[in-house]
Design an enzyme around this catalytic site. Structure first.
Site, short mmCIF file in Angstrom:
data_model
loop_
_atom_site.label_atom_id
_atom_site.label_comp_id
_atom_site.label_asym_id
_atom_site.label_seq_id
_atom_site.Cartn_x
_atom_site.Cartn_y
_atom_site.Cartn_z
N CYS A 133 0.83 -1.21 0.00
CA CYS A 133 0.00 0.00 0.00
C CYS A 133 0.86 1.25 0.00
O CYS A 133 1.39 1.66 1.04
CB CYS A 133 -0.94 -0.03 1.21
SG CYS A 133 -1.96 1.45 1.34
N CYS A 136 -0.40 4.11 2.18
CA CYS A 136 -0.14 3.95 3.62
C CYS A 136 1.33 4.20 3.95
O CYS A 136 1.64 4.83 4.95
CB CYS A 136 -0.47 2.54 4.08
SG CYS A 136 -1.94 1.81 3.38
N ASP A 137 2.23 3.66 3.16
CA ASP A 137 3.63 3.58 3.58
C ASP A 137 4.61 4.46 2.79
O ASP A 137 5.78 4.55 3.15
CB ASP A 137 4.10 2.11 3.50
CG ASP A 137 3.30 1.22 4.44
OD1 ASP A 137 2.86 1.73 5.48
OD2 ASP A 137 3.12 0.03 4.13
#
Ligand code: NAP
Length: 318
Positions: A133, A136-137
């Site tokens: 992701c 997200c990261d």
């Protein structure tokens, strides 16, 4: 056999948000959280884009807070996987091995699983340089070098997104033609930070505790070569967790549950009294916040459905 008015299957942001709303509406939901509870956030590192946590929060911590909040209002949990369902009639039956539960209403929130390559080191290095992701990261890879694996729209989108942080993005694809739309490929090609590595598959992920590189194999020449980098993002698609419901509920060709069957209840499936929320019915947004929002919607739809049953039983709906 136990009879409940509402059963929720799944314990990610969607299922637990549905439980918070349903429990506060006094529906006393029973929630099957699975043996591996919490959903995809349990394998992410810090969550920095969930509103309300200005300094970020660890995925498992966030899910523990969701769970405790739903419990506070009376959600009952079963820490086991549902093994069979019968959803078509007005009386729905859920099995966990030989234990049978009956209910008037079901919310499906079983999520989706990011596809991984199946390499030996991949799971161990998840959150330590391996991610599925970019949203997200990506932030953790400021001025680093990363790779994105895949040739679909997600791979293009994630590569472009990652160039906001990373100094270089290698886009690794197993063929030389793309599944992604032409416009997305063209945008990625024009980005000076993105370098395409085509006809190549990842043979191994290198690094002990943190990713330090990948070994690739050229599919045409079989030659092995290595790239030094800090992160690898898998963008090779997701698989919705819908095996349990196959043959009973309408799904698209990739197995995502089709919701929005009723204009006034956006989480309604084709089966009366069965609602779906979160990634199990969403292949596009796939964010914790969108899953949580749709969980709230499913609980409100379920509440109205149950209210109507009650009114019908008492003859007051006429
Ligand atoms: P996808 O379209 O299914 O693409 C998956 C990619 O991963 C393919 O290029 C595939 O290669 C590759 N792949 C699959 N298994 C692999 C393996 N084991 N090893 C190496 N490569 C592998 O999935 P997606 O990109 O996540 O997109 C899903 C859906 O969401 C699509 O309908 C897409 O259009 C949509 N989407 C749209 C947008 C947008 O419009 N902005 C953004 C993201 C996603 P092959 O091509 O060789 O099979």
């Amino acid at each position: 056999m136990k009879k409940k008015s509402l059963i929720i299957i799944g314990s990610g942001p969607a299922g637990l948000s549905a439980a918070i709303y349903a429990a506060r509406a006094n529906l006393m939901p029973l929630l099957f959280e699975g043996y591996q509870s919490g959903g995809q956030l349990m394998i992410t590192s810090e969550v920095e884009n969930f509103p309300g946590f200005k300094d970020g929060i660890l995925g498992p911590e966030l899910m523990a807070a969701f769970r405790a909040q739903a419990e506070r209002f009376g959600t009952e949990y079963i820490t086991a996987d549902v093994t069979k369902v019968e959803l078509s009639g007005s009386n729905k039956i859920i099995w966990e091995e030989n234990n049978k539960y009956e209910t008037n209403c079901v919310i499906i929130a079983t999520g989706a699983t990011a596809n991984l390559l199946g390499l030996k080191r991949e799971r161990a290095l998840m959150g330590r340089g391996v991610s599925a992701c970019a949203t997200c990261d990506g932030f953790f890879f400021k001025d680093k070098t990363v790779a994105v694996v895949g040739g679909g729209d997600s791979a293009m989108e994630e590569s472009i997104f990652l160039t906001r942080f990373a100094k270089k993005v290698h886009l690794i694809h197993r063929r030389d033609a793309f599944r992604a739309s032409k416009i997305m490929v063209s945008r990625a090609e024009k980005n000076p930070k993105i370098e395409f590595v085509l006809d190549s598959i990842v043979d191994d992920i290198l690094g002990e505790n943190l990713v330090s590189g990948i070994r690739l194999k050229n599919t045409k020449t079989n030659k092995l070569f290595e790239l030094k980098l800090d992160g690898v993002f898998m963008a090779i698609g997701h698989t919705p967790n819908t095996d349990l419901f196959k043959g009973q509920i309408n799904m698209d060709k990739k197995g995502y549950i089709i919701s929005s069957n009723d204009k006034s209840r956006l989480t309604a499936t084709n089966l009366s009294g069965v609602f779906a929320c979160g990634d199990v019915q969403d292949s596009r947004y796939r964010q914790a916040i969108t899953a949580a929002g749709s969980g709230c919607m499913a609980a409100m739809d379920a509440e109205r459905y149950l209210e109507n049953i009650l009114l019908d039983q008492t003859g007051l709906s006429k």
